[in-house]
Design a protein around this motif. Structure first.
Motif, mmCIF file in Angstrom:
data_model
loop_
_atom_site.group_PDB
_atom_site.id
_atom_site.type_symbol
_atom_site.label_atom_id
_atom_site.label_comp_id
_atom_site.label_asym_id
_atom_site.label_seq_id
_atom_site.Cartn_x
_atom_site.Cartn_y
_atom_site.Cartn_z
ATOM 1 N N GLY A 9 0.803 -1.221 0.000
ATOM 2 C CA GLY A 9 0.000 0.000 0.000
ATOM 3 C C GLY A 9 0.833 1.265 0.000
ATOM 4 O O GLY A 9 1.953 1.312 0.513
ATOM 5 N N ILE A 10 0.230 2.288 -0.570
ATOM 6 C CA ILE A 10 0.926 3.572 -0.709
ATOM 7 C C ILE A 10 1.119 4.236 0.647
ATOM 8 O O ILE A 10 2.128 4.899 0.877
ATOM 9 N N ASP A 11 0.187 4.032 1.578
ATOM 10 C CA ASP A 11 0.337 4.664 2.885
ATOM 11 C C ASP A 11 1.544 4.111 3.634
ATOM 12 O O ASP A 11 2.256 4.845 4.309
ATOM 13 N N ALA A 12 1.805 2.821 3.497
ATOM 14 C CA ALA A 12 2.983 2.229 4.138
ATOM 15 C C ALA A 12 4.255 2.761 3.500
ATOM 16 O O ALA A 12 5.250 3.024 4.192
ATOM 17 N N MET A 13 4.236 2.968 2.181
ATOM 18 C CA MET A 13 5.399 3.511 1.495
ATOM 19 C C MET A 13 5.651 4.953 1.943
ATOM 20 O O MET A 13 6.787 5.342 2.228
ATOM 21 N N LEU A 14 4.573 5.748 2.040
ATOM 22 C CA LEU A 14 4.731 7.141 2.445
ATOM 23 C C LEU A 14 5.162 7.268 3.900
ATOM 24 O O LEU A 14 5.808 8.243 4.271
ATOM 25 N N SER A 15 4.826 6.266 4.705
ATOM 26 C CA SER A 15 5.219 6.326 6.117
ATOM 27 C C SER A 15 6.726 6.114 6.302
ATOM 28 O O SER A 15 7.257 6.391 7.373
ATOM 29 N N LEU A 16 7.421 5.641 5.277
ATOM 30 C CA LEU A 16 8.882 5.491 5.352
ATOM 31 C C LEU A 16 9.612 6.827 5.192
ATOM 32 O O LEU A 16 10.702 7.005 5.720
ATOM 33 N N ALA A 17 8.999 7.756 4.458
ATOM 34 C CA ALA A 17 9.675 9.016 4.116
ATOM 35 C C ALA A 17 9.951 9.853 5.361
ATOM 36 O O ALA A 17 9.117 9.952 6.261
ATOM 37 N N ASP A 18 11.105 10.454 5.397
ATOM 38 C CA ASP A 18 11.556 11.322 6.489
ATOM 39 C C ASP A 18 11.424 10.653 7.853
ATOM 40 O O ASP A 18 11.021 11.271 8.839
ATOM 41 N N GLY A 19 11.740 9.382 7.902
ATOM 42 C CA GLY A 19 11.708 8.667 9.169
ATOM 43 C C GLY A 19 10.334 8.623 9.812
ATOM 44 O O GLY A 19 10.204 8.654 11.026
ATOM 45 N N GLY A 20 9.292 8.597 8.986
ATOM 46 C CA GLY A 20 7.926 8.541 9.503
ATOM 47 C C GLY A 20 7.280 9.894 9.713
ATOM 48 O O GLY A 20 6.118 9.976 10.105
ATOM 49 N N GLN A 21 8.002 10.975 9.444
ATOM 50 C CA GLN A 21 7.472 12.320 9.667
ATOM 51 C C GLN A 21 6.706 12.886 8.478
ATOM 52 O O GLN A 21 5.955 13.846 8.632
ATOM 53 N N TYR A 22 6.859 12.303 7.296
ATOM 54 C CA TYR A 22 6.235 12.858 6.092
ATOM 55 C C TYR A 22 4.724 12.645 6.059
ATOM 56 O O TYR A 22 3.963 13.578 5.791
ATOM 57 N N LEU A 23 4.275 11.433 6.317
ATOM 58 C CA LEU A 23 2.845 11.110 6.200
ATOM 59 C C LEU A 23 1.971 11.944 7.135
ATOM 60 O O LEU A 23 0.930 12.441 6.695
ATOM 61 N N PRO A 24 2.344 12.170 8.392
ATOM 62 C CA PRO A 24 1.510 13.039 9.234
ATOM 63 C C PRO A 24 1.424 14.476 8.709
ATOM 64 O O PRO A 24 0.372 15.114 8.807
ATOM 65 N N VAL A 25 2.503 14.973 8.140
ATOM 66 C CA VAL A 25 2.484 16.323 7.561
ATOM 67 C C VAL A 25 1.537 16.364 6.372
ATOM 68 O O VAL A 25 0.709 17.272 6.244
#
Length: 122
Positions: A9-25
């Motif tokens: 899933g794309i959400d799991a991939m996005l949660s990797l970015a910036d050490g987990g800080q990207y998806l909440p932003v």
């Protein structure tokens, strides 16, 4: 036999970015965009559009390592353009009176009555 966790899933991939800080932003910015678009639709009484453009760039080396770069762009709805209505005059100016429409006059007639009439064309 241990199995490495697989990203689904794309959400799991996005949660990797910036050490987990990207998806909440991204999630917070999306909420703000939806609130702004809803306010825009209500203020102008229109269907308002907004846009999310998400770009994931992956660079894969010969050993299978994948470097990911994630970026997004949010586009808010635009305010409607200001509009007006006018006609051109002979001298190249503008007027709010339609020169192709005849004007009506109100005149007093006998007995305190009023009459609506069109002036004669000479």
């Amino acid at each position: 036999m241990s199995r490495d966790p697989e990203i689904r899933g794309i959400d799991a991939m996005l949660s990797l970015a910036d050490g987990g800080q990207y998806l909440p932003v991204l999630t917070q910015e999306m909420r703000e965009l939806i609130e702004e678009t809803t306010s825009h639709a209500q203020a102008y009484r229109v269907k308002a559009k907004c846009k999310l453009a998400l770009t994931v760039t992956m660079t894969i080396d010969p050993f299978g390592q994948i470097d990911m770069e994630v970026e997004h762009k949010l586009t808010e709805p635009k305010a409607p353009k200001a509009k007006a209505l006018a006609w051109s005059t002979e001298g190249g100016g503008l007027t709010v009176a339609n020169p192709n429409q005849r004007t009506m006059e109100i005149r007093d007639v006998a007995g305190g009555r009023r009459e609506l009439r069109s002036p004669t064309l000479d």
